[in-house]
Design a protein around this motif. Structure first.
Motif, short mmCIF file in Angstrom:
data_model
loop_
_atom_site.label_atom_id
_atom_site.label_comp_id
_atom_site.label_asym_id
_atom_site.label_seq_id
_atom_site.Cartn_x
_atom_site.Cartn_y
_atom_site.Cartn_z
N MET A 74 -1.22 -15.00 18.15
CA MET A 74 -1.57 -14.54 16.79
C MET A 74 -0.19 -13.64 16.30
O MET A 74 -0.02 -12.67 17.34
CB MET A 74 -2.68 -13.73 17.02
CG MET A 74 -3.40 -12.80 15.68
SD MET A 74 -4.65 -12.14 15.98
CE MET A 74 -4.45 -10.86 17.11
N LEU A 75 0.10 -13.82 15.17
CA LEU A 75 1.31 -13.14 14.74
C LEU A 75 0.69 -12.30 13.64
O LEU A 75 0.31 -12.68 12.45
CB LEU A 75 2.45 -14.07 14.39
CG LEU A 75 3.58 -13.35 13.69
CD1 LEU A 75 4.37 -12.71 14.69
CD2 LEU A 75 4.42 -14.32 13.08
N ARG A 76 0.74 -10.89 13.61
CA ARG A 76 0.44 -10.02 12.61
C ARG A 76 1.63 -9.61 11.88
O ARG A 76 2.46 -9.26 12.05
CB ARG A 76 -0.23 -8.64 13.28
CG ARG A 76 -0.66 -7.64 12.39
CD ARG A 76 -1.31 -6.29 13.19
NE ARG A 76 -2.66 -7.01 14.13
CZ ARG A 76 -3.65 -6.95 13.48
NH1 ARG A 76 -4.00 -6.99 12.36
NH2 ARG A 76 -4.74 -7.24 14.51
N LEU A 77 1.42 -9.82 10.45
CA LEU A 77 2.22 -9.43 9.61
C LEU A 77 1.91 -8.31 8.85
O LEU A 77 3.00 -7.53 8.44
CB LEU A 77 2.47 -10.41 8.13
CG LEU A 77 2.87 -11.88 8.71
CD1 LEU A 77 2.69 -12.84 7.88
CD2 LEU A 77 4.25 -12.08 9.43
N SER A 78 0.91 -7.70 8.67
CA SER A 78 0.52 -6.57 8.07
C SER A 78 -1.08 -6.32 8.53
O SER A 78 -1.52 -7.19 9.28
CB SER A 78 0.37 -6.58 6.62
OG SER A 78 -0.56 -7.47 5.83
N THR A 79 -1.65 -5.24 8.00
CA THR A 79 -2.91 -4.99 8.61
C THR A 79 -4.03 -6.03 8.19
O THR A 79 -5.12 -6.19 8.75
CB THR A 79 -3.36 -3.73 8.00
OG1 THR A 79 -3.42 -3.69 6.39
CG2 THR A 79 -2.50 -2.48 8.45
N LYS A 80 -3.69 -6.86 6.93
CA LYS A 80 -4.73 -7.79 6.54
C LYS A 80 -4.23 -9.30 6.80
O LYS A 80 -5.19 -10.12 6.88
CB LYS A 80 -4.92 -7.67 4.90
CG LYS A 80 -5.79 -6.12 4.63
CD LYS A 80 -5.95 -6.13 3.26
CE LYS A 80 -6.70 -4.85 2.88
NZ LYS A 80 -6.96 -4.71 1.66
N VAL A 81 -2.95 -9.61 6.81
CA VAL A 81 -2.42 -10.78 6.96
C VAL A 81 -1.97 -11.11 8.31
O VAL A 81 -1.37 -10.37 8.87
CB VAL A 81 -1.16 -10.98 6.06
CG1 VAL A 81 -0.56 -12.48 6.16
CG2 VAL A 81 -1.42 -10.38 4.63
N ILE A 82 -2.53 -12.13 8.94
CA ILE A 82 -2.57 -12.49 10.14
C ILE A 82 -2.32 -14.05 10.44
O ILE A 82 -2.90 -14.82 9.72
CB ILE A 82 -3.83 -11.96 11.23
CG1 ILE A 82 -3.73 -10.68 11.37
CG2 ILE A 82 -3.52 -12.77 12.75
CD1 ILE A 82 -5.07 -10.10 11.99
N ILE A 83 -1.20 -14.40 11.19
CA ILE A 83 -1.18 -15.97 11.59
C ILE A 83 -1.74 -16.26 12.65
O ILE A 83 -1.41 -16.05 13.78
CB ILE A 83 0.32 -16.38 11.32
CG1 ILE A 83 1.09 -16.15 9.94
CG2 ILE A 83 0.42 -17.84 11.74
CD1 ILE A 83 2.44 -16.34 9.83
N PRO A 84 -2.97 -17.30 12.71
CA PRO A 84 -3.42 -17.41 14.28
C PRO A 84 -2.50 -18.44 14.89
O PRO A 84 -1.52 -19.29 14.18
CB PRO A 84 -4.74 -18.26 13.73
CG PRO A 84 -4.71 -18.49 12.21
CD PRO A 84 -3.61 -17.85 11.76
N ASP A 85 -2.72 -18.67 16.21
CA ASP A 85 -1.62 -19.40 17.15
C ASP A 85 -1.97 -20.88 16.58
O ASP A 85 -1.00 -21.38 17.05
CB ASP A 85 -2.11 -19.08 18.61
CG ASP A 85 -1.56 -17.65 19.03
OD1 ASP A 85 -0.92 -17.23 18.37
OD2 ASP A 85 -2.33 -17.04 19.87
#
Length: 136
Positions: A1-12
């Motif tokens: 999981m890559l967190r870009l901001s508090t609301k935007v996350i890229i799942p693995d």
């Protein structure tokens, strides 16, 4: 999981990996192990918000293909885990750089006093040089 901001996350699940042989120095270790990590991220098929997707697709970067896939190869370390972390960090940097909104430049003008100071210093310099001339 890559967190870009508090609301935007890229799942693995949206990030594909391929382990390949690294190039460069490293001796026999490089020849025997696949320790370089190659990351593939499809922008169009991702769950990113539309703002992020549009900005990424319009971003000029050699790692973004015409079909909208980001390809990152990390081979700086001898460790596979370190190369994976480095590739994720680079992906995060690309996305954040593409979504950064530059402030529009407002052209400014020199103030009246600064113009006066400039002209006065030019006059003073001219007088100084005129004093160096041979008298007529």
């Amino acid at each position: 999981m890559l967190r870009l901001s508090t609301k935007v996350i890229i799942p693995d699940t949206e990030i594909q990996w391929q382990m390949v042989r690294a190039q460069g120095p490293g001796g026999q270790h490089v020849n025997k192990t696949s320790c370089a990590a190659q990351l593939f991220f499809d922008i169009r098929a991702s769950s990113l918000p539309t703002f992020y997707r549009e900005r990424l697709l319009g971003h000029q970067d050699h790692r973004i293909t015409d079909s909208g896939v980001i390809i990152i190869k990390a081979q700086d370390s001898r460790s596979l885990e370190m190369n994976r972390e480095l590739a994720l960090k680079r992906l995060r940097e690309i996305i954040l750089a593409a979504t950064k909104i530059e402030k529009k430049r407002r052209p400014t003008r020199p103030t009246r006093n600064s113009q006066k100071r400039r002209v006065e210093s030019k006059k003073k310099q001219g007088e100084k040089k005129a004093m160096r001339r041979r008298p007529e």
